[in-house]
Design a protein around this motif. Structure first.
Motif, PDB file in Angstrom:
ATOM      1  N   ILE A  93      -0.713  50.476  64.041  1.00  0.00           N
ATOM      2  CA  ILE A  93       0.373  51.625  62.910  1.00  0.00           C
ATOM      3  C   ILE A  93       0.052  52.445  61.478  1.00  0.00           C
ATOM      4  N   GLU A  94      -0.103  53.499  61.479  1.00  0.00           N
ATOM      5  CA  GLU A  94       0.367  54.238  60.372  1.00  0.00           C
ATOM      6  C   GLU A  94       1.148  55.168  59.844  1.00  0.00           C
ATOM      7  N   ALA A  95       1.972  55.035  59.215  1.00  0.00           N
ATOM      8  CA  ALA A  95       2.564  56.262  58.954  1.00  0.00           C
ATOM      9  C   ALA A  95       2.101  57.872  57.426  1.00  0.00           C
ATOM     10  N   VAL A  96       2.696  58.315  58.064  1.00  0.00           N
ATOM     11  CA  VAL A  96       2.613  59.506  56.510  1.00  0.00           C
ATOM     12  C   VAL A  96       3.723  60.617  57.121  1.00  0.00           C
ATOM     13  N   SER A  97       4.444  60.634  55.990  1.00  0.00           N
ATOM     14  CA  SER A  97       5.497  61.870  55.970  1.00  0.00           C
ATOM     15  C   SER A  97       5.023  63.102  54.910  1.00  0.00           C
ATOM     16  N   THR A  98       5.406  64.766  55.477  1.00  0.00           N
ATOM     17  CA  THR A  98       4.709  65.362  54.570  1.00  0.00           C
ATOM     18  C   THR A  98       6.278  65.909  54.396  1.00  0.00           C
ATOM     19  N   PRO A  99       6.004  67.044  53.645  1.00  0.00           N
ATOM     20  CA  PRO A  99       7.089  67.994  52.614  1.00  0.00           C
ATOM     21  C   PRO A  99       7.550  68.723  53.909  1.00  0.00           C
ATOM     22  N   SER A 100       6.801  69.403  55.338  1.00  0.00           N
ATOM     23  CA  SER A 100       7.301  69.637  55.939  1.00  0.00           C
ATOM     24  C   SER A 100       8.524  69.236  56.673  1.00  0.00           C
ATOM     25  N   GLY A 101       8.466  68.014  56.885  1.00  0.00           N
ATOM     26  CA  GLY A 101       9.731  67.069  57.325  1.00  0.00           C
ATOM     27  C   GLY A 101       9.255  66.123  58.805  1.00  0.00           C
ATOM     28  N   VAL A 102       8.008  66.022  58.557  1.00  0.00           N
ATOM     29  CA  VAL A 102       7.486  65.920  59.528  1.00  0.00           C
ATOM     30  C   VAL A 102       6.724  63.920  59.705  1.00  0.00           C
ATOM     31  N   HIS A 126       3.426  62.257  61.166  1.00  0.00           N
ATOM     32  CA  HIS A 126       2.280  61.470  61.352  1.00  0.00           C
ATOM     33  C   HIS A 126       2.121  60.666  61.346  1.00  0.00           C
ATOM     34  N   LEU A 127       2.276  59.716  62.863  1.00  0.00           N
ATOM     35  CA  LEU A 127       2.093  58.252  63.563  1.00  0.00           C
ATOM     36  C   LEU A 127       0.839  58.305  63.558  1.00  0.00           C
ATOM     37  N   THR A 128      -0.115  57.055  63.222  1.00  0.00           N
ATOM     38  CA  THR A 128      -1.759  57.355  63.698  1.00  0.00           C
ATOM     39  C   THR A 128      -1.456  55.993  64.684  1.00  0.00           C
ATOM     40  N   PHE A 129      -2.367  55.851  65.332  1.00  0.00           N
ATOM     41  CA  PHE A 129      -1.997  54.168  66.146  1.00  0.00           C
ATOM     42  C   PHE A 129      -3.708  54.231  66.367  1.00  0.00           C
ATOM     43  N   THR A 130      -4.186  52.658  66.136  1.00  0.00           N
ATOM     44  CA  THR A 130      -6.039  52.589  66.354  1.00  0.00           C
ATOM     45  C   THR A 130      -5.401  51.263  67.037  1.00  0.00           C
ATOM     46  N   ALA A 131      -7.027  51.450  68.373  1.00  0.00           N
ATOM     47  CA  ALA A 131      -6.488  50.011  68.772  1.00  0.00           C
ATOM     48  C   ALA A 131      -7.474  49.050  68.123  1.00  0.00           C
ATOM     49  N   LYS A 132      -7.094  48.370  68.725  1.00  0.00           N
ATOM     50  CA  LYS A 132      -7.326  46.779  67.713  1.00  0.00           C
ATOM     51  C   LYS A 132      -8.197  46.258  68.446  1.00  0.00           C
ATOM     52  N   LYS A 133      -8.907  45.756  67.777  1.00  0.00           N
ATOM     53  CA  LYS A 133     -11.036  44.927  69.370  1.00  0.00           C
ATOM     54  C   LYS A 133     -10.210  44.358  70.069  1.00  0.00           C
ATOM     55  N   ARG A 134     -10.742  45.147  71.173  1.00  0.00           N
ATOM     56  CA  ARG A 134     -10.448  44.315  72.741  1.00  0.00           C
ATOM     57  C   ARG A 134     -11.684  42.999  72.325  1.00  0.00           C
TER      58      ARG A 134
END
Length: 215
Positions: free
Chosen positions: A196-205, A207-215
Motif C-alpha cells: 500500500i502506498e499513499a500520495v497526497s496532492t494539493p487538491s486535498g485528496v 491517492h491510495l494504491t494497493f498492489t497485490a503481493k505475490k500469491r
C-alpha cells in the motif's frame, strides 16, 4: 493472463463510496458530485470532452491510468443505473448512446437481460454470477488485456474479499458523508495481502494504491 484493476474510485474520509438516497437525479445520493471534484479539475477529464485545459499534476497522472490496457469492465447494477432501472426494458445506462467504456462491459444483476450494443465499441452484457465466474468471463472477453472493476463499493468489496483484485487505486476525498455504502465494511488486514502506498496532492485528496503481493 490479464489482471483485475480498480481505478479512480473515490471514497470519503469515513470510507463511503456513495451517499444515501441514490436516484435518477442523484447518482451518488446525498454525496452529490463532491466526491469527484478532484477529477473534474484534471486535464484528463476535460480532454475526454475535447477541451484542452485542466490541471496536469499528480491528480491528472493518476486519472489517466484509468483506461490504459483495459479490455473489459465489470460493474454492479448500482453503477449501471439508479434504483428501479431493471423495471425499464429499454434502459441502456446512464451515459447516452456512446458510453465512455469502448469495451465489453459486464453488469452484475440478479435480473439479467439481453446484451445491448452501443456506439463506440461498448456492449453491455448482464450477468447473474459470483465474482470469480464473472471475472473469468470478463478476462476471456478482454483478449489478454486487463479488466477494470468499476464499482460500486459493494461490488469492489466482494471482489477484494475473494482475493481477486490485483491493483486498486482509491482516492480519499476530504469530506465526511456519514451514511451511504461503505467500501471497507467486512474487510480487514488488507496490508497483509497488498503493498500500500499513499500520495497526497494539493487538491486535498490522497491517492491510495494497493498492489497485490505475490500469491
Amino acid at each position: 493472463m490479464g489482471e483485475l484493476r480498480v481505478h479512480n474510485f473515490a471514497i470519503s474520509l469515513d470510507g463511503f463510496g456513495t451517499g444515501e438516497g441514490q436516484s435518477a437525479d442523484a447518482a451518488f445520493g446525498h454525496a452529490g458530485e463532491r466526491i469527484h471534484d478532484w477529477m473534474f479539475a484534471t486535464r484528463y477529464w476535460h480532454e475526454m470532452g475535447g477541451v484542452r485545459r485542466g490541471s496536469v499534476g499528480a491528480d491528472n497522472a493518476f486519472a489517466t491510468m484509468h483506461s490504459s490496457g483495459i479490455g473489459a469492465e465489470i460493474m454492479g447494477a448500482g453503477k449501471f443505473g439508479p434504483p428501479g432501472w431493471q423495471d425499464d426494458p429499454g434502459y441502456k445506462g446512464a451515459w447516452g448512446p456512446n458510453p465512455p467504456f469502448h469495451t465489453p462491459v459486464f453488469v452484475l444483476t440478479h435480473r439479467p437481460r439481453p446484451s445491448v450494443e452501443m456506439a463506440g465499441g461498448t456492449t453491455f452484457h448482464f450477468l447473474d454470477a459470483p465474482p470469480a465466474e464473472a471475472l473469468k468471463i470478463a478476462l476471456e472477453a478482454a483478449g489478454g488485456q486487463d479488466v477494470r472493476l468499476g464499482g460500486g463499493p459493494s461490488v469492489i468489496r466482494d471482489f477484494v474479499a475473494e482475493g481477486l483484485v490485483d491493483q486498486m487505486h482509491l482516492v480519499q476525498v476530504p469530506i465526511l458523508l456519514g451514511r451511504g455504502v461503505r467500501l471497507w465494511d467486512g474487510l480487514e488486514a488488507l496490508e497483509e495481502a497488498y503493498h500500500i502506498e499513499a500520495v497526497s496532492t494539493p487538491s486535498g485528496v490522497t491517492h491510495l494504491t494497493f498492489t497485490a503481493k505475490k500469491r
